[in-house]
Write an enzyme that holds these catalytic residues in place. Structure first.
Site, mmCIF file in Angstrom:
data_model
loop_
_atom_site.group_PDB
_atom_site.id
_atom_site.type_symbol
_atom_site.label_atom_id
_atom_site.label_comp_id
_atom_site.label_asym_id
_atom_site.label_seq_id
_atom_site.Cartn_x
_atom_site.Cartn_y
_atom_site.Cartn_z
ATOM 1 N N GLU A 93 7.651 2.634 -6.904
ATOM 2 C CA GLU A 93 7.192 1.262 -7.089
ATOM 3 C C GLU A 93 5.683 1.213 -7.197
ATOM 4 O OE1 GLU A 93 8.729 -0.929 -3.798
ATOM 5 O OE2 GLU A 93 10.638 -1.296 -4.806
ATOM 6 N N CYS A 106 -1.376 -1.113 -6.034
ATOM 7 C CA CYS A 106 -0.973 -0.169 -4.997
ATOM 8 C C CYS A 106 -0.159 0.944 -5.663
ATOM 9 C CB CYS A 106 -0.146 -0.933 -3.964
ATOM 10 S SG CYS A 106 0.350 0.084 -2.584
ATOM 11 N N CYS A 113 8.264 11.308 1.167
ATOM 12 C CA CYS A 113 7.098 11.768 1.935
ATOM 13 C C CYS A 113 7.558 12.879 2.866
ATOM 14 C CB CYS A 113 6.517 10.602 2.739
ATOM 15 S SG CYS A 113 4.927 10.967 3.511
ATOM 16 N N CYS A 117 6.392 9.168 9.750
ATOM 17 C CA CYS A 117 5.835 8.171 10.657
ATOM 18 C C CYS A 117 6.972 7.224 11.029
ATOM 19 C CB CYS A 117 4.687 7.431 9.975
ATOM 20 S SG CYS A 117 3.404 8.573 9.403
ATOM 21 N N CYS A 120 7.468 3.641 9.392
ATOM 22 C CA CYS A 120 7.373 3.548 7.924
ATOM 23 C C CYS A 120 8.710 3.869 7.276
ATOM 24 C CB CYS A 120 6.296 4.514 7.429
ATOM 25 S SG CYS A 120 6.236 4.652 5.634
ATOM 26 N N CYS A 342 4.972 -1.899 -1.241
ATOM 27 C CA CYS A 342 4.115 -0.740 -1.389
ATOM 28 C C CYS A 342 4.615 0.387 -0.500
ATOM 29 C CB CYS A 342 2.701 -1.128 -0.979
ATOM 30 S SG CYS A 342 1.451 -0.483 -2.042
HETATM 31 N N1 SAH Z 1 0.727 8.023 3.304
HETATM 32 C C1 SAH Z 1 -0.484 7.298 3.282
HETATM 33 C C2 SAH Z 1 -0.524 6.187 2.272
HETATM 34 C C3 SAH Z 1 0.709 5.366 2.103
HETATM 35 S S1 SAH Z 1 1.172 4.316 3.417
HETATM 36 C C4 SAH Z 1 -0.800 6.773 4.662
HETATM 37 O O1 SAH Z 1 0.037 6.864 5.536
HETATM 38 O O2 SAH Z 1 -1.919 6.304 4.829
HETATM 39 C C5 SAH Z 1 0.068 2.940 3.261
HETATM 40 C C6 SAH Z 1 -0.127 2.150 4.567
HETATM 41 O O3 SAH Z 1 1.039 1.380 4.892
HETATM 42 C C7 SAH Z 1 -0.389 3.043 5.743
HETATM 43 O O4 SAH Z 1 -1.454 2.548 6.524
HETATM 44 C C8 SAH Z 1 0.905 2.959 6.485
HETATM 45 O O5 SAH Z 1 0.736 3.314 7.810
HETATM 46 C C9 SAH Z 1 1.317 1.515 6.268
HETATM 47 N N2 SAH Z 1 2.720 1.225 6.559
HETATM 48 C C10 SAH Z 1 3.787 2.013 6.379
HETATM 49 N N3 SAH Z 1 4.925 1.390 6.767
HETATM 50 C C11 SAH Z 1 4.558 0.166 7.187
HETATM 51 C C12 SAH Z 1 5.271 -0.970 7.682
HETATM 52 N N4 SAH Z 1 6.591 -0.941 7.839
HETATM 53 N N5 SAH Z 1 4.578 -2.075 7.997
HETATM 54 C C13 SAH Z 1 3.245 -2.123 7.826
HETATM 55 N N6 SAH Z 1 2.510 -1.090 7.360
HETATM 56 C C14 SAH Z 1 3.152 0.046 7.037
HETATM 57 FE FE1 SF4 Z 2 4.266 9.052 4.683
HETATM 58 FE FE2 SF4 Z 2 4.752 6.529 5.446
HETATM 59 FE FE3 SF4 Z 2 3.515 8.199 7.120
HETATM 60 FE FE4 SF4 Z 2 2.207 7.292 4.923
HETATM 61 S S1 SF4 Z 2 2.926 6.058 6.657
HETATM 62 S S2 SF4 Z 2 2.279 9.426 5.695
HETATM 63 S S3 SF4 Z 2 3.939 7.185 3.464
HETATM 64 S S4 SF4 Z 2 5.616 8.434 6.359
#
Ligand code: SAH
Ligand code: SF4
Length: 365
Positions: A93, A106, A113, A117, A120, A342
């Site tokens: 996306e 974005c 990935c 995390c 996420c 995003c």
């Molecule tokens: N992998 C990279 C970039 C993609 S994630 C990273 O982790 O920075 C982009 C942002 O979205 C990151 O700050 C991530 O922590 C946040 N994010 C992921 N899942 C989320 C959620 N469910 N609610 C709010 N922010 C989220």
């Molecule tokens: Fe991967 Fe989501 Fe962690 Fe970003 S926040 S590094 S996309 S698992």
């Protein structure tokens, strides 16, 4: 059958070399670059400065076509989303978030990935593959197509910024991301300046320096916790590169200064990382770093074990950070929708389908 080389994703030097093999002089590479990245053409027949015979020869060996768009949606607030489908059927996306006089796209760097995390949704899916430089640049080109901004004057364009905050960890796909950003930043093409590009990382410490040195783009760090024990859980990469190391890399980031601050993203999780003490510790940690904070109300997804902090809690947290002299905007409600799109999977976007027009809303929305 020979597979055609796609022009999008080749560096300028590679394009010159490939064309040379076919007997083209280097000025032709310049012309083609211009047609592809300034005009946005998707067919050699549209390149009117090139003879019909040459167009045919080029079309035999190369492609300038776009990947498919599996779905294109527009939100009530003007946010646009494209589900891009690559020739191998993988999808990502890309989301465009318009503001008053600017707008950010974005962009995703991986399908899935490797990191997991816990808050996420992308983290629940395994890495399927890295996106190529061309795959990444195509997301930008598809947005320009959709917004109709190829031949507009710069000041009339709404698409001004790029955030590498979509699906995937960009610094685990450094070479392709760097190549893509160099193409996007090229002044004779798409020409989005490094000052208008932000790369977000969960903290791949060894790669951070060269992002600043070689690309010079803005940096965003997904911090989310101020203690290692908690960050180990939320962002498991922390076990490899703990907070102290990460902040040290930020202190030394070559492209940061008072005017260009590093953004620390902090997702607000109810009862997990959102106390006043956390906010005070955050301020302490950011001392000596050119920093600003971006508080993100957590966006729920099915099966997740977290809740979003209350608005009052987020405001109290933001006030502490603000009073300490750091700008700390809270991502607005629409931002929540954007985060949902995003870096989230298609199924997840469908769940949030009620925000989108032109799609069949899920019955349980
Ligand atoms: N992998 C990279 C970039 C993609 S994630 C990273 O982790 O920075 C982009 C942002 O979205 C990151 O700050 C991530 O922590 C946040 N994010 C992921 N899942 C989320 C959620 N469910 N609610 C709010 N922010 C989220
Ligand atoms: Fe991967 Fe989501 Fe962690 Fe970003 S926040 S590094 S996309 S698992």
């Amino acid at each position: 059958m020979t597979t055609k080389t796609h022009i999008v994703g080749l560096s300028k030097d590679e394009l010159v070399a490939k064309l040379k093999e076919l007997g083209f002089e280097s000025f032709r590479a310049k012309q083609i670059w211009h047609w592809v990245y300034s005009k946005g053409v998707t067919d050699f027949s549209q390149m009117s400065t090139i003879s019909k015979d040459s167009q045919a020869l080029l079309a035999e060996h190369f492609s300038v076509a776009r990947p498919d768009i599996a779905k294109a949606l527009t939100s009530f607030d003007g946010t646009r989303k494209w589900l891009v489908q690559y020739p191998d059927a993988n999808k990502v996306e890309t989301v465009f978030i318009p503001e008053e006089d600017r707008g950010a796209l974005c962009v995703s760097s991986q399908v899935g990935c490797t990191l997991s995390c816990t808050f996420c949704h992308t983290g629940t899916m395994p890495l399927v593959r890295n996106l190529s430089a061309g795959d990444i640049v195509h997301q930008v080109m598809i947005a320009r197509d959709g917004l109709g901004e190829w031949n507009k004057r710069r000041e009339d364009c709404l698409f001004t910024n790029i955030v590498m905050m979509g699906m995937g960890e960009p610094l685990f796909n450094y070479d392709n991301v760097a190549k893509a950003l160099n193409i996007v930043m090229d002044g004779e093409g798409i020409a989005i300046s490094k000052r208008r590009i932000t790369l977000s990382t969960s903290g791949v410490v060894p790669e951070i320096e060269r992002v600043g040195r070689d690309l010079g783009v803005n940096l965003a760090i997904s911090l989310h916790a101020v203690r290692d024990d908690l960050r180990d859980e939320l962002v498991p990469l922390n076990k490899k590169y703990p907070i102290k190391q990460l902040l040290e890399a930020c202190k030394n980031y070559p492209a940061a200064n008072n005017a260009r601050r590093i953004t620390f993203e902090y997702v607000m999780l109810k009862g997990v990382n959102d106390t006043d003490a956390d906010a005070h510790e955050l301020v302490r940690l950011l001392k000596d770093i050119h920093a600003k904070v971006n508080l993100i109300p957590w966006n729920p997804w099915p099966g997740a074990k977290y809740e979003t902090s209350s608005r009052n809690r987020i405001n109290a947290f933001a006030k502490i950070v603000n009073d300490a002299g750091y700008s700390s905007p809270v991502r607005a409600t629409r931002g929540e929708d954007i985060m949902a799109a995003c870096g989230q999977l298609k199924s997840d976007s469908e769940r949030k389908g009620k925000v989108w027009l032109g799609d069949t809303p899920p019955t349980n929305a």
